[in-house]
Motif scaffolding. Sequence first.
Motif, PDB file in Angstrom:
ATOM      1  N   ASN A 173      -3.964  -5.760   5.464  1.00  0.00           N
ATOM      2  CA  ASN A 173      -3.919  -4.806   4.354  1.00  0.00           C
ATOM      3  C   ASN A 173      -5.496  -4.241   4.302  1.00  0.00           C
ATOM      4  O   ASN A 173      -6.114  -4.373   3.248  1.00  0.00           O
ATOM      5  CB  ASN A 173      -3.430  -5.080   3.167  1.00  0.00           C
ATOM      6  N   GLN A 209      -4.681   3.275   6.055  1.00  0.00           N
ATOM      7  CA  GLN A 209      -4.680   1.896   5.702  1.00  0.00           C
ATOM      8  C   GLN A 209      -3.770   1.342   6.813  1.00  0.00           C
ATOM      9  O   GLN A 209      -2.626   1.700   7.103  1.00  0.00           O
ATOM     10  CB  GLN A 209      -4.181   1.660   4.365  1.00  0.00           C
ATOM     11  N   HIS A 219       0.906  -1.136   0.055  1.00  0.00           N
ATOM     12  CA  HIS A 219       0.015  -0.128   0.067  1.00  0.00           C
ATOM     13  C   HIS A 219       0.810   1.310  -0.064  1.00  0.00           C
ATOM     14  O   HIS A 219       1.078   1.809   1.132  1.00  0.00           O
ATOM     15  CB  HIS A 219      -0.788   0.028   1.237  1.00  0.00           C
ATOM     16  N   LYS A 238      -8.255  -0.979   5.418  1.00  0.00           N
ATOM     17  CA  LYS A 238      -8.693   0.403   5.841  1.00  0.00           C
ATOM     18  C   LYS A 238      -8.889   0.480   7.344  1.00  0.00           C
ATOM     19  O   LYS A 238      -9.500  -0.327   7.916  1.00  0.00           O
ATOM     20  CB  LYS A 238      -9.902   1.036   5.173  1.00  0.00           C
ATOM     21  N   GLU A 239      -8.254   1.407   7.870  1.00  0.00           N
ATOM     22  CA  GLU A 239      -8.236   1.768   9.458  1.00  0.00           C
ATOM     23  C   GLU A 239      -9.542   2.185   9.741  1.00  0.00           C
ATOM     24  O   GLU A 239     -10.366   2.798   9.209  1.00  0.00           O
ATOM     25  CB  GLU A 239      -7.281   2.892   9.760  1.00  0.00           C
TER      26      GLU A 239
END
Length: 106
Positions: free
Chosen positions: A98, A84, A53, A100-101
């Motif tokens: 991997n 991310q 990423h 999205k937060e």
Amino acid sequence: MIINILRRGGLGCAALSLVALVSSPAFAYTGEKLAGEAKVTIDQARAIALKAHPGKITDEELERESGGTGLRYSFDIKSGGIVQEVGVDAKTGQLLENAKEGPHPD
């Protein structure tokens, strides 16, 4: 360099320079004390994470967490306004996460 500053009477500047050098956060990351157990260096893990990423790393840590060998590097990578979370196994280099937060980052 510091000796020359001391000779010129700049003890305050020398002390300040030394404090800035020793306390610089650029060389430390959360969980660094676990690095002796890792087979993958932080630099190698960063490269793996950024390949998965691309973006700017805004946070990094080495932690014990389930999945993989139980020791992982965790990176928050910001790209285009999105953060991310990318996890890399610290013993194998395998990409573990991997995604999205979420709304409640750890």
